[in-house]
Design a protein around this motif. Structure first.
Motif, PDB file in Angstrom:
ATOM      1  N   ARG A  76       0.813  -1.217   0.000  1.00 52.13           N
ATOM      2  CA  ARG A  76       0.000   0.000   0.000  1.00 52.13           C
ATOM      3  C   ARG A  76       0.850   1.272   0.000  1.00 52.13           C
ATOM      4  NH1 ARG A  76      -4.815  -1.226   4.405  1.00 52.13           N
ATOM      5  NH2 ARG A  76      -5.952  -2.780   3.169  1.00 52.13           N
ATOM      6  N   ASP A  77       0.577   2.122  -0.967  1.00 54.93           N
ATOM      7  CA  ASP A  77       1.114   3.470  -1.021  1.00 54.93           C
ATOM      8  C   ASP A  77      -0.106   4.379  -0.949  1.00 54.93           C
ATOM      9  OD1 ASP A  77       1.927   6.026  -1.844  1.00 54.93           O
ATOM     10  OD2 ASP A  77       3.486   5.243  -3.152  1.00 54.93           O
ATOM     11  N   LEU A  78      -0.370   4.930   0.243  1.00 53.51           N
ATOM     12  CA  LEU A  78      -1.620   5.647   0.466  1.00 53.51           C
ATOM     13  C   LEU A  78      -1.771   6.865  -0.438  1.00 53.51           C
ATOM     14  CD1 LEU A  78      -2.081   5.416   4.332  1.00 53.51           C
ATOM     15  CD2 LEU A  78      -2.914   3.891   2.532  1.00 53.51           C
ATOM     16  N   LYS A  79      -0.685   7.568  -0.694  1.00 55.62           N
ATOM     17  CA  LYS A  79      -0.771   8.736  -1.579  1.00 55.62           C
ATOM     18  C   LYS A  79      -1.162   8.301  -2.992  1.00 55.62           C
ATOM     19  CE  LYS A  79       1.954  12.135  -0.882  1.00 55.62           C
ATOM     20  NZ  LYS A  79       3.126  13.060  -0.797  1.00 55.62           N
ATOM     21  N   LYS A  80      -0.578   7.211  -3.455  1.00 56.39           N
ATOM     22  CA  LYS A  80      -0.904   6.686  -4.784  1.00 56.39           C
ATOM     23  C   LYS A  80      -2.336   6.174  -4.832  1.00 56.39           C
ATOM     24  CE  LYS A  80       0.749   3.385  -8.245  1.00 56.39           C
ATOM     25  NZ  LYS A  80       1.786   2.336  -8.547  1.00 56.39           N
ATOM     26  N   ILE A  81      -2.752   5.476  -3.766  1.00 58.50           N
ATOM     27  CA  ILE A  81      -4.129   4.969  -3.689  1.00 58.50           C
ATOM     28  C   ILE A  81      -5.121   6.127  -3.722  1.00 58.50           C
ATOM     29  CG2 ILE A  81      -5.811   3.825  -2.187  1.00 58.50           C
ATOM     30  CD1 ILE A  81      -3.540   1.984  -1.273  1.00 58.50           C
ATOM     31  N   GLY A  82      -4.819   7.186  -2.954  1.00 62.00           N
ATOM     32  CA  GLY A  82      -5.690   8.353  -2.939  1.00 62.00           C
ATOM     33  C   GLY A  82      -5.827   8.972  -4.315  1.00 62.00           C
ATOM     34  N   HIS A  83      -4.712   9.038  -5.054  1.00 61.45           N
ATOM     35  CA  HIS A  83      -4.743   9.589  -6.409  1.00 61.45           C
ATOM     36  C   HIS A  83      -5.543   8.705  -7.345  1.00 61.45           C
ATOM     37  CE1 HIS A  83      -3.402  11.658 -10.020  1.00 61.45           C
ATOM     38  NE2 HIS A  83      -3.039  10.500 -10.527  1.00 61.45           N
ATOM     39  N   GLN A  84      -5.335   7.387  -7.245  1.00 59.20           N
ATOM     40  CA  GLN A  84      -6.027   6.451  -8.137  1.00 59.20           C
ATOM     41  C   GLN A  84      -7.535   6.448  -7.903  1.00 59.20           C
ATOM     42  OE1 GLN A  84      -3.854   2.865  -7.192  1.00 59.20           O
ATOM     43  NE2 GLN A  84      -2.411   3.140  -8.878  1.00 59.20           N
ATOM     44  N   LEU A  85      -7.939   6.573  -6.643  1.00 59.00           N
ATOM     45  CA  LEU A  85      -9.359   6.521  -6.313  1.00 59.00           C
ATOM     46  C   LEU A  85     -10.003   7.913  -6.260  1.00 59.00           C
ATOM     47  CD1 LEU A  85      -9.337   3.798  -3.496  1.00 59.00           C
ATOM     48  CD2 LEU A  85      -9.912   3.509  -5.918  1.00 59.00           C
ATOM     49  N   GLY A  86      -9.178   8.952  -6.291  1.00 56.59           N
ATOM     50  CA  GLY A  86      -9.708  10.304  -6.231  1.00 56.59           C
ATOM     51  C   GLY A  86     -10.273  10.677  -4.880  1.00 56.59           C
ATOM     52  N   VAL A  87      -9.591  10.247  -3.803  1.00 58.93           N
ATOM     53  CA  VAL A  87     -10.059  10.551  -2.448  1.00 58.93           C
ATOM     54  C   VAL A  87      -8.970  11.268  -1.662  1.00 58.93           C
ATOM     55  CG1 VAL A  87     -11.644   8.599  -2.390  1.00 58.93           C
ATOM     56  CG2 VAL A  87      -9.305   8.314  -1.528  1.00 58.93           C
ATOM     57  N   ALA A  88      -9.399  12.014  -0.641  1.00 58.91           N
ATOM     58  CA  ALA A  88      -8.469  12.741   0.217  1.00 58.91           C
ATOM     59  C   ALA A  88      -8.157  11.984   1.506  1.00 58.91           C
ATOM     60  CB  ALA A  88      -9.038  14.118   0.562  1.00 58.91           C
ATOM     61  N   ARG A  89      -9.035  11.047   1.867  1.00 61.64           N
ATOM     62  CA  ARG A  89      -8.878  10.305   3.120  1.00 61.64           C
ATOM     63  C   ARG A  89      -9.060   8.811   2.876  1.00 61.64           C
ATOM     64  NH1 ARG A  89      -7.907  15.113   3.901  1.00 61.64           N
ATOM     65  NH2 ARG A  89      -9.096  16.534   5.242  1.00 61.64           N
ATOM     66  N   VAL A  90      -8.379   8.000   3.688  1.00 63.77           N
ATOM     67  CA  VAL A  90      -8.609   6.557   3.657  1.00 63.77           C
ATOM     68  C   VAL A  90      -8.752   6.063   5.089  1.00 63.77           C
ATOM     69  CG1 VAL A  90      -7.338   6.179   1.498  1.00 63.77           C
ATOM     70  CG2 VAL A  90      -6.150   5.936   3.698  1.00 63.77           C
ATOM     71  N   VAL A  91      -9.438   4.947   5.228  1.00 64.42           N
ATOM     72  CA  VAL A  91      -9.552   4.279   6.520  1.00 64.42           C
ATOM     73  C   VAL A  91      -8.814   2.952   6.435  1.00 64.42           C
ATOM     74  CG1 VAL A  91     -11.111   3.243   8.216  1.00 64.42           C
ATOM     75  CG2 VAL A  91     -11.793   5.325   7.014  1.00 64.42           C
ATOM     76  N   GLU A  92      -7.925   2.715   7.371  1.00 66.23           N
ATOM     77  CA  GLU A  92      -7.253   1.431   7.497  1.00 66.23           C
ATOM     78  C   GLU A  92      -7.636   0.830   8.845  1.00 66.23           C
ATOM     79  OE1 GLU A  92      -3.216   1.012   5.077  1.00 66.23           O
ATOM     80  OE2 GLU A  92      -2.974   2.260   6.859  1.00 66.23           O
ATOM     81  N   GLY A  93      -7.574  -0.493   8.937  1.00 64.16           N
ATOM     82  CA  GLY A  93      -7.926  -1.107  10.205  1.00 64.16           C
ATOM     83  C   GLY A  93      -7.525  -2.562  10.280  1.00 64.16           C
ATOM     84  N   SER A  94      -7.772  -3.141  11.430  1.00 67.56           N
ATOM     85  CA  SER A  94      -7.485  -4.562  11.648  1.00 67.56           C
ATOM     86  C   SER A  94      -8.531  -5.131  12.589  1.00 67.56           C
ATOM     87  CB  SER A  94      -6.082  -4.756  12.238  1.00 67.56           C
ATOM     88  OG  SER A  94      -5.989  -4.151  13.521  1.00 67.56           O
ATOM     89  N   VAL A  95      -8.721  -6.450  12.482  1.00 67.95           N
ATOM     90  CA  VAL A  95      -9.680  -7.157  13.329  1.00 67.95           C
ATOM     91  C   VAL A  95      -8.993  -8.386  13.908  1.00 67.95           C
ATOM     92  CG1 VAL A  95     -11.893  -8.354  13.438  1.00 67.95           C
ATOM     93  CG2 VAL A  95     -11.629  -6.374  11.922  1.00 67.95           C
TER      94      VAL A  95
END
Length: 208
Positions: A76-95
């Motif tokens: 995961r490259d969050l900046k790249k993911i944000g650009h690809q999806l066109g979003v400013a924020r992401v949520v990550e988590g674990s269970v």
């Protein structure tokens, strides 16, 4: 200087486009349970949080199909993911599930700065998983300053079912249908969904 002008332009663009700050992707949650089969349960928790946020008209939420390609956390490259999806924020988590206990961690991250805007860890009885999902979605909506109507507030707080086993069966069915051999798993998924609605006849999502 050129650098200062570029920075000022970036700040102004964010200020003039507040809607972008309300764009979000809920990435697949990591399964930290000893049993790898519990990955379906982690996916179910992530999907439910995504669904609750998607019920808010003031937010732009990326659909589950688009985010599942980022299941691997190592790549995961969050900046790249944000650009690809066109979003400013992401949520990550674990269970992490162990017996009748569940631990859920969630973080809201600004992709442009990689800064954590909000984070929380929940360690509770397994039966509280629905309340956890609701609390996470509500906290994220507040962080994004999303306006909630009375109907949307009810929707974000409402559990899909009060039967944890029914939810597990439903999550397992969705995992079977999302795999590469979805067609081969149709009968198994249908059987799991039938079991879910047999336990909770009011489980609308399972019927769908």
């Amino acid at each position: 200087s050129t650098l200062f002008l570029a920075y000022r332009s970036r700040v102004e663009n964010v200020a003039l486009n507040p809607a972008r700050n309300k764009s979000i992707a809920v990435l697949p949650f990591e399964n930290l349970s000893p049993d790898p089969e519990n990955v379906y349960f982690a996916d179910g928790v992530q999907d439910e949080i995504l669904t609750r946020l998607a019920s808010l008209a003031d937010l732009k939420v990326i659909n589950r199909t688009s985010v599942m390609q980022y299941e691997s956390r190592a790549a995961r490259d969050l900046k790249k993911i944000g650009h690809q999806l066109g979003v400013a924020r992401v949520v990550e988590g674990s269970v992490q599930r162990a017996g009748n206990r569940v631990r859920v961690n969630a973080q809201l991250i600004d992709v442009s700065t990689n800064r954590t805007l909000w984070g929380q860890s929940y360690d509770r009885d397994l039966a509280d998983v629905f309340a956890i999902q609701s609390e996470i979605a509500t906290a994220i909506a507040r962080q994004l300053q999303a306006s909630l109507s009375a109907r949307e507030k009810t929707a974000i707080e409402q559990a899909p079912t009060n039967d944890v086993t029914a939810f597990e069966l439903y999550a397992r069915a969705k995992e079977r249908l999302a795999g590469r051999n979805a067609k081969a798993n149709l009968l198994e998924a249908a059987d799991l969904l039938n079991q879910a609605v047999a336990r909770d006849p009011s489980f609308f999502n399972a019927y769908c």
